[in-house]
Design a protein around this motif. Structure first.
Motif, PDB file in Angstrom:
ATOM      1  N   SER A   1       3.156   0.271   7.082  1.00  0.00           N
ATOM      2  CA  SER A   1       2.263   0.827   6.397  1.00  0.00           C
ATOM      3  C   SER A   1       1.900   0.240   4.937  1.00  0.00           C
ATOM      4  CB  SER A   1       2.146   2.313   6.263  1.00  0.00           C
ATOM      5  OG  SER A   1       3.360   2.618   5.368  1.00  0.00           O
ATOM      6  N   SER A   2       2.904  -0.196   4.374  1.00  0.00           N
ATOM      7  CA  SER A   2       2.856  -0.905   3.063  1.00  0.00           C
ATOM      8  C   SER A   2       2.246  -2.379   2.929  1.00  0.00           C
ATOM      9  CB  SER A   2       3.981  -0.887   2.242  1.00  0.00           C
ATOM     10  OG  SER A   2       5.247  -1.529   3.066  1.00  0.00           O
TER      11      SER A   2
ATOM     12  N   SER B   1       2.059   0.206  12.914  1.00  0.00           N
ATOM     13  CA  SER B   1       2.444   1.485  12.297  1.00  0.00           C
ATOM     14  C   SER B   1       2.343   2.486  13.683  1.00  0.00           C
ATOM     15  CB  SER B   1       1.467   1.907  11.231  1.00  0.00           C
ATOM     16  OG  SER B   1       0.172   2.157  11.682  1.00  0.00           O
TER      17      SER B   1
ATOM     18  N   ALA C   1     -10.284   2.746  10.986  1.00  0.00           N
ATOM     19  CA  ALA C   1     -10.337   1.632   9.997  1.00  0.00           C
ATOM     20  C   ALA C   1     -10.571   0.244  10.775  1.00  0.00           C
ATOM     21  CB  ALA C   1      -9.068   1.426   9.430  1.00  0.00           C
TER      22      ALA C   1
ATOM     23  N   ASP D   1      -2.861   5.416   0.336  1.00  0.00           N
ATOM     24  CA  ASP D   1      -4.017   4.274   0.340  1.00  0.00           C
ATOM     25  C   ASP D   1      -4.185   3.449   1.840  1.00  0.00           C
ATOM     26  OD1 ASP D   1      -4.279   4.118  -2.498  1.00  0.00           O
ATOM     27  OD2 ASP D   1      -2.536   2.654  -2.978  1.00  0.00           O
ATOM     28  N   PHE D   2      -2.994   3.623   2.675  1.00  0.00           N
ATOM     29  CA  PHE D   2      -2.936   3.201   3.992  1.00  0.00           C
ATOM     30  C   PHE D   2      -3.994   4.228   4.722  1.00  0.00           C
ATOM     31  CE2 PHE D   2      -1.152   3.569   8.253  1.00  0.00           C
ATOM     32  CZ  PHE D   2      -1.537   2.244   8.788  1.00  0.00           C
TER      33      PHE D   2
ATOM     34  N   ASN E   1       0.310  -2.985   5.569  1.00  0.00           N
ATOM     35  CA  ASN E   1      -0.980  -2.920   6.105  1.00  0.00           C
ATOM     36  C   ASN E   1      -1.056  -3.472   7.710  1.00  0.00           C
ATOM     37  OD1 ASN E   1      -3.553  -1.494   6.194  1.00  0.00           O
ATOM     38  ND2 ASN E   1      -4.443  -3.254   5.517  1.00  0.00           N
ATOM     39  N   TRP E   2       0.236  -3.345   8.260  1.00  0.00           N
ATOM     40  CA  TRP E   2       0.263  -3.572   9.689  1.00  0.00           C
ATOM     41  C   TRP E   2      -0.233  -2.567  10.589  1.00  0.00           C
ATOM     42  CZ3 TRP E   2       5.888  -5.873   8.768  1.00  0.00           C
ATOM     43  CH2 TRP E   2       5.884  -6.870   8.194  1.00  0.00           C
ATOM     44  N   GLN E   3      -1.278  -2.310  10.874  1.00  0.00           N
ATOM     45  CA  GLN E   3      -1.795  -1.074  11.203  1.00  0.00           C
ATOM     46  C   GLN E   3      -1.584  -0.671  12.626  1.00  0.00           C
ATOM     47  OE1 GLN E   3      -6.280  -1.172  10.684  1.00  0.00           O
ATOM     48  NE2 GLN E   3      -5.967  -0.967   8.498  1.00  0.00           N
TER      49      GLN E   3
ATOM     50  N   GLN F   1      -7.910   4.234   4.256  1.00  0.00           N
ATOM     51  CA  GLN F   1      -8.693   3.277   5.026  1.00  0.00           C
ATOM     52  C   GLN F   1      -9.603   3.682   6.298  1.00  0.00           C
ATOM     53  OE1 GLN F   1      -6.510  -0.947   4.785  1.00  0.00           O
ATOM     54  NE2 GLN F   1      -5.201   0.488   5.147  1.00  0.00           N
TER      55      GLN F   1
ATOM     56  N   LEU G   1       0.525  -1.070   0.018  1.00  0.00           N
ATOM     57  CA  LEU G   1      -0.037   0.012   0.082  1.00  0.00           C
ATOM     58  C   LEU G   1       0.892   1.489  -0.064  1.00  0.00           C
ATOM     59  CD1 LEU G   1      -2.788  -0.938   2.656  1.00  0.00           C
ATOM     60  CD2 LEU G   1      -2.997  -0.935   0.200  1.00  0.00           C
TER      61      LEU G   1
END
Length: 248
Positions: A100-101, A108, A164, A35-36, A103-105, A39, A31
């Motif tokens: 973030s790429s 992050s 998100a 994009d991240f 998507n480890w929210q 969400q 992402l």
């Protein structure tokens, strides 16, 4: 005096922080940061132009990496004391891109909070009260810019992830947005009082203006709060800067 491991670590962290987003964008891995954020940016967002500040931050970090590695500065006690906090924060910028790429929210959130906390605390505790212009321009101001940006970015990142994850929705989103802006304002004023280099307030004011620009139509009251907060932070930072210059 030979380069110390700390000096090398600073240089490596700056190279890493700059290379990771360039490679991620160039290769289209995972992402994008946009994009991240997309969400869960309905609670609190900043206008996209705000992120152009990274060009200034990166240039400043390059200057800092070179400055702290110069033979005459390798033994500087103040630079030595901020060295490892700066490594944590700068390397954290690159690690955040990876998280973030992928998507480890929640990762992050942890990364950006650790980065912001380490550098801001380091500046409060270790930044010398009397500095000349070259030291400010090539070391302390770049670090303060990064710390300030990470402060407001931490708040937006946390609210983005909470949204998100579905933990903020409906009326609670409005309250959370207001709470986020007020929290950033209180932290900024507290850190500037500590004191931290006054430049710390510049990216926070910049980011709050970007929040105002993004939220004018959907949330006009939140936008007004963001602008008022930007004026307070910017004005207080200017006053602290003038005060420090008068004492130098």
């Amino acid at each position: 005096m030979a380069l110390k491991f700390r000096n090398i670590a600073v240089i490596a962290s700056v190279a890493f922080a700059i290379a990771v987003p360039a490679l991620q964008m160039g290769l289209g891995l995972g992402l994008s940061a946009k994009d991240f954020a997309g969400q869960g940016d309905s609670t609190l967002r900043a206008a996209p132009y705000a992120f152009s500040i990274w060009s200034v931050i990166y240039l400043g970090l390059i200057a800092y990496a070179v400055w702290q590695a110069l033979p005459r500065n390798r033994g500087d006690r103040a630079l030595a004391s901020i060295g490892w906090p700066s490594v944590i924060a700068i390397a954290g910028c690159g690690v955040w891109i990876i998280a973030s790429s992928a998507n480890w929210q929640w990762a992050s959130v942890g990364i950006i909070f650790a980065s912001a906390g380490a550098l801001t605390w380091g500046l409060i505790r270790k930044a010398p009260r009397r500095r000349n212009l070259p030291e400010n321009l090539l070391a302390w101001w770049p670090l303060a810019l990064l710390a300030g940006w990470l402060t407001i970015a931490s708040a937006i990142n946390l609210l983005t992830v909470l949204t998100a994850q579905g933990l903020i929705a409906g009326e609670s989103a409005r309250i959370a947005g207001f709470g986020g802006v007020i929290t950033v304002l209180l932290i900024a004023v507290s850190v500037l009082r500590a004191p931290c280099p006054a430049v710390y307030g510049v990216p926070i004011a910049w980011g709050l203006v970007a929040v105002w620009a993004a939220e004018q139509a959907p949330k006009p009251q939140l936008a007004v709060l963001a602008m008022v907060s930007a004026v307070i932070v910017g004005g207080y930072a200017l006053w602290r800067g003038r005060q420090s210059a008068a004492q130098a």
